[in-house]
Motif scaffolding. Structure first.
Motif, PDB file in Angstrom:
ATOM      1  N   ASP A 168      46.949  48.572  13.596  1.00 26.74           N
ATOM      2  CA  ASP A 168      47.022  48.780  12.254  1.00 26.74           C
ATOM      3  C   ASP A 168      47.559  47.429  11.797  1.00 26.74           C
ATOM      4  O   ASP A 168      48.408  46.747  12.336  1.00 26.74           O
ATOM      5  CB  ASP A 168      48.188  49.921  12.089  1.00 26.74           C
ATOM      6  N   PRO A 235      54.794  47.333  -2.809  1.00 24.67           N
ATOM      7  CA  PRO A 235      53.749  48.488  -2.614  1.00 24.67           C
ATOM      8  C   PRO A 235      54.163  49.967  -2.172  1.00 24.67           C
ATOM      9  O   PRO A 235      55.322  49.986  -1.827  1.00 24.67           O
ATOM     10  CB  PRO A 235      53.043  47.791  -1.396  1.00 24.67           C
ATOM     11  N   GLU A 238      54.259  54.883   1.066  1.00 27.64           N
ATOM     12  CA  GLU A 238      53.644  55.837   2.020  1.00 27.64           C
ATOM     13  C   GLU A 238      52.524  54.747   2.798  1.00 27.64           C
ATOM     14  O   GLU A 238      52.244  55.192   3.718  1.00 27.64           O
ATOM     15  CB  GLU A 238      52.838  56.802   1.139  1.00 27.64           C
ATOM     16  N   GLN A 239      52.151  53.724   1.971  1.00 28.96           N
ATOM     17  CA  GLN A 239      51.011  53.112   2.643  1.00 28.96           C
ATOM     18  C   GLN A 239      51.452  52.262   3.737  1.00 28.96           C
ATOM     19  O   GLN A 239      50.682  51.844   4.584  1.00 28.96           O
ATOM     20  CB  GLN A 239      50.556  52.005   1.504  1.00 28.96           C
ATOM     21  N   TRP A 240      52.805  52.029   3.714  1.00 31.68           N
ATOM     22  CA  TRP A 240      53.160  50.972   4.854  1.00 31.68           C
ATOM     23  C   TRP A 240      54.324  51.590   5.883  1.00 31.68           C
ATOM     24  O   TRP A 240      55.131  50.877   6.464  1.00 31.68           O
ATOM     25  CB  TRP A 240      53.552  49.725   4.160  1.00 31.68           C
TER      26      TRP A 240
END
Length: 443
Positions: A168, A235, A238-240
């Protein structure tokens, strides 16, 4: 029945209150020596008010007079052996006096009395100065608990160092000053090596002025990180979640050592190769002032004690010119104009609006950079270029003690004050060393 206190005592109490008012007024104006003297007089009148003694000591410390701060802090500790803040202040003074072992004892007593993040942070930096890197970097993770901490992303949801089967993307984000960023970039290479060549490239979010420099200077890594400028809004969390980490947390997760496996430096095929010694004039870059951050007493103190005064700056420029150097002025900001009286003795200056990328290209074309302890010193070291760093007496622990070299940057040489605030001896040592360098280069 006789009175408990006579008129003399009342007069002393009145004088103590008056002197405390004078001290507070001086503090508000940033007149730390005046404040220290007034607090000291107030303490003498009050007899046993340890807080007045501690205030006097702290004012001396903010004036960069650690030797004068030592005794009032010692007296305050004797009067209030259960106050953790006083022990922390005494630890700060011992740190500035380069008595790291005594400072560690004070910090640990303070932590036993009250487990405060500010004390833990101070101790973490001291342990790095004692070259106990694993303990220091582990304890440095307490910085998130400091008052005013505002992390880019939530440290509680950060990456914890897992690399097995890691396919990831991973976001690494910067924090603190430019010098800290340059110092910790070495762990980007270490992280890339640990993740392996098939892992997705790192995403590196940094302050916008650094983007161009790092895109160029880290392009040699495989895979090269994707360098982006930080935005006003971070950012989406939730994305990271679980896939982001602070650059300054990498030593605690990887190898807590100045030379971790896979350590990288800034390098580019577009930068000039380092010139071989020869008879041509030596081009020397100069930086004489630290970041001008005067908004609070601590950062103002750092600015004043790290920066050259005008007399030292003039002596440095004139002395180098007389020895045949071509001086290139690399100073950023309003302090750049302080060199105007000697501009006729210099060869060039950074162009207006120069960013870190263009500055790095200038640095790469120099034979030597002489800088005070500021971001430029770390940039030169991170590029692997020759640099001489002028350090105050109370140098930050990361520069260790009584050494002319540093494990962080093999190409840097350190010149230290032997007395707080006195740059004359340092400039004389620099000019003597440069004269020897020119002699080695030949006529």
């Amino acid at each position: 029945m006789p009175a408990e206190h006579g008129p003399g005592h009342e007069l002393e109490q009145w004088e103590a209150q008056a002197m405390e008012a004078v001290a507070m007024e001086a503090e508000a104006a940033g007149q730390w020596l005046r404040a220290a003297a007034a607090y000291g007089r107030a303490a003498a009148c009050s007899g046993d008010d340890y807080q007045l003694l501690a205030n006097a000591a702290n004012a001396y410390w903010l004036a960069d007079r650690p030797h004068q701060a030592l005794e009032p802090y010692r007296q305050a500790v004797q009067l209030a052996p259960h106050d953790p803040v006083v022990y922390r202040g005494l630890g700060n003074v011992y740190t500035d006096l380069q008595k790291f072992e005594a400072a560690e004892r004070c910090y640990r007593i303070s932590l036993q009395l009250a487990d405060e993040a500010a004390t833990a942070w101070n101790l973490s930096q001291l342990l790095i100065g004692l070259e106990r890197y694993a303990l220091g970097y582990g304890l440095a993770e307490r910085r998130w608990q400091l008052e005013g901490a505002d992390p880019y992303l939530d440290p509680a949801e950060a990456w914890r160092g897992e690399v097995e089967g890691d396919r990831d993307p991973l976001l690494v984000w910067s924090e603190q000053g430019y010098g800290d960023i340059f110092q910790h970039l070495r762990w980007v290479g270490s992280l890339i090596q640990r993740r392996g060549p098939t892992a997705p490239p790192l995403v590196l979010d940094v302050e916008p002025p650094l983007v161009g420099l790092l895109q160029e200077g880290l392009a040699h890594l495989r895979p090269a990180p994707l360098v982006r400028g930080k935005q006003a809004a971070a950012p989406p969390a939730e994305q990271w979640r679980g896939r982001h980490v602070s650059l300054l947390s990498l030593p605690a997760l990887l190898a807590a050592h100045p030379s971790p496996p896979g350590a990288c430096r800034l390098a580019s095929d577009q930068w000039p190769a380092l010139r071989s010694p020869g008879p041509s004039p030596r081009r020397v870059g100069l930086v004489w002032a630290a970041g001008r951050k005067l908004e609070n007493p601590f950062t103002a103190r750092e600015y004043w004690r790290r920066s050259l005064d005008d007399a030292a700056l003039g002596a440095l420029i004139a002395g180098l010119a007389e020895l045949g150097a071509e001086c290139v002025l690399l100073q950023f900001g309003e302090d750049s104009h302080r060199a105007d009286p000697w501009i006729h003795r210099t060869a060039a200056s950074l162009p207006e609006g120069a960013d870190f990328g263009s500055t790095a290209r200038v640095v790469a074309g120099l034979d030597l950079v002489i800088s005070v302890d500021t971001a430029m010193a770390h940039l030169v070291g991170a590029m692997g270029r020759p640099g001489w760093v002028l350090l105050p007496f109370s140098a930050a622990p990361r520069w260790l003690r009584q050494r002319q070299d540093t494990p962080w940057y093999p190409t840097l040489r350190l010149f230290r004050q032997s007395c707080a605030g006195e740059w004359g001896e340092v400039i004389s040592s620099v000019l003597e060393a440069f004269a020897g360098l020119m002699h080695d280069y030949g006529p």
